[in-house]
Design an enzyme around this catalytic site. Structure first.
Site, PDB file in Angstrom:
ATOM      1  N   THR A 261       0.845  -1.189   0.000  1.00  0.00           N
ATOM      2  CA  THR A 261       0.000   0.000   0.000  1.00  0.00           C
ATOM      3  C   THR A 261       0.880   1.239   0.000  1.00  0.00           C
ATOM      4  OG1 THR A 261      -1.871  -1.058   1.110  1.00  0.00           O
ATOM      5  CG2 THR A 261      -1.728   1.322   1.293  1.00  0.00           C
ATOM      6  N   PHE A 263       1.004   5.098   0.986  1.00  0.00           N
ATOM      7  CA  PHE A 263       0.406   6.115   1.832  1.00  0.00           C
ATOM      8  C   PHE A 263       1.013   7.472   1.472  1.00  0.00           C
ATOM      9  CE2 PHE A 263       0.378   2.123   4.116  1.00  0.00           C
ATOM     10  CZ  PHE A 263      -0.883   2.066   4.687  1.00  0.00           C
TER      11      PHE A 263
END
Length: 355
Positions: A261, A263
């Site tokens: 992921t 961010f």
């Protein structure tokens, strides 16, 4: 053997004593830096400067035949940087909560365990907190390599007057935690539904698929429930298991080990050039044939390398769209400034490329 161990431990103690003396000297200088920055309200978070230090120390370690490589030096110094920032100016970091989520883990990886954190229940609330000066920084997810972009993050970047100042790419590992040593004694499994579905192979291999599954609103909540229910297990983040003091039985249980992921860290300032930068913008095109082609050609004409383009709906009574675009370069580059100005793009930030 005991004598040799004692000698080695004495050497370690002596080195540790010297390390703490040097760290105290470093922090005294850090405080002076903070005093200077506070006179002009300059940002204390300088990811490009931190990266430069880590790279320099890695090269020094390699040159001197040291054991420590980039990853080890980064792990040590990110915590030193976090403590240094706190000494310069203690600022609040908002993040997509609750405490114990992967976003919390990402935030802590940059701002350290001792920072002032503000967990919020949705992504837009993080943007509001930074925009309203309730927090200096915000940390939110923007995309996952298997699930794609986070639409509400893109929409909030368009809506709120904040800037991307940093990005964090993190491997997402689901863990299995339980107060039970023997899996046969586990009667229930708590997990966010998405996390549960991403760990089916593990559950099947360990005979846990037929056990009652209780969905939770987050993996952090799953760890909290497992802490209270001693005959249960939780699929959760490593930080959540630690936070709620649930023993970690298996650290990496997801089916797809390549789950990552991205961010972003948002704030209210412009970062300095690092030489390896990424810029994010919002662009619009007219409703005519070839409009998008003409826009993309302007990147090519300026030899600017595109990294990502995502379309988003206007969310009005039309089907018009706008585009979120990532590309190489910094707002201080002449070609980038010229492109943004000529196309009337919304500049979202230029920051150290880390993904």
């Amino acid at each position: 053997m005991e004598d040799k161990l004692l000698q080695l431990r004495n050497q370690i103690d002596s080195i540790d004593n010297e390390i703490i003396r040097l760290l105290n000297k470093r922090m005294e200088i850090v405080k002076k830096v903070g005093e200077l920055k506070n006179t002009s309200n300059a940002p204390v978070y300088r990811p490009e400067r931190e990266k430069e230090i880590i790279q320099r120390l890695t090269e020094l370690s390699k040159k001197e035949g040291g054991i420590l490589g980039y990853d080890e030096i980064e792990a040590i110094f990110l915590e030193i940087f976090a403590i240094s920032r706190t000494l310069e100016r203690k600022e609040r970091i908002a993040f997509l909560g609750p405490v114990g989520t992967y976003t919390h883990q990402a935030a802590e990886s940059r701002f350290g365990a001792n920072a002032k954190y503000l967990p919020l229940l949705n992504i837009e609330a993080v943007f509001k907190a930074v925009s309203n000066k309730e927090a200096k920084y915000g940390v939110v997810p923007i995309e996952n390599n298997t699930e794609g972009v986070v639409g509400i993050t893109l929409d909030s970047l368009k809506k709120y007057n904040v800037k991307i100042v940093s990005e964090i790419c993190m491997d997402i590992h689901h863990s299995f935690a339980s107060c039970q040593d023997d899996l046969k004694n586990i009667k229930r499994i708590y997990s966010h539904p998405q996390g549960y579905n991403q760990c089916l192979n593990f559950l099947e291999t360990h005979g846990l698929l037929d056990i009652e599954f209780i969905p939770t609103e987050s993996t952090a909540k799953a760890a909290q429930m497992a802490a209270e229910d001693k005959q249960s297990g939780a699929i959760c983040s490593k930080i959540a298991a630690k936070l709620y003091n649930v023993p970690l039985l298996f650290e990496k249980i997801e089916d797809n080990m390549a789950n990552r992921t991205r961010f972003i860290v948002i704030s209210d300032f412009k970062t300095q050039k690092s030489g390896n930068d990424k810029t994010s913008v919002i662009a619009k095109t007219s409703h005519k044939s070839g409009a998008l082609f003409e826009l993309l050609k302007k990147f090519k004409d300026r030899e600017i390398n595109l990294l990502k383009i995502e379309s988003r709906p206007n969310k009005d009574d039309t089907f018009n769209t706008w585009f979120y675009i990532d590309f190489e370069g910094h707002i201080d580059d002449t070609s980038v400034t010229d492109l943004i100005d000529s196309e009337e793009m919304i500049w979202l930030g230029s920051y150290l490329r880390d993904c």
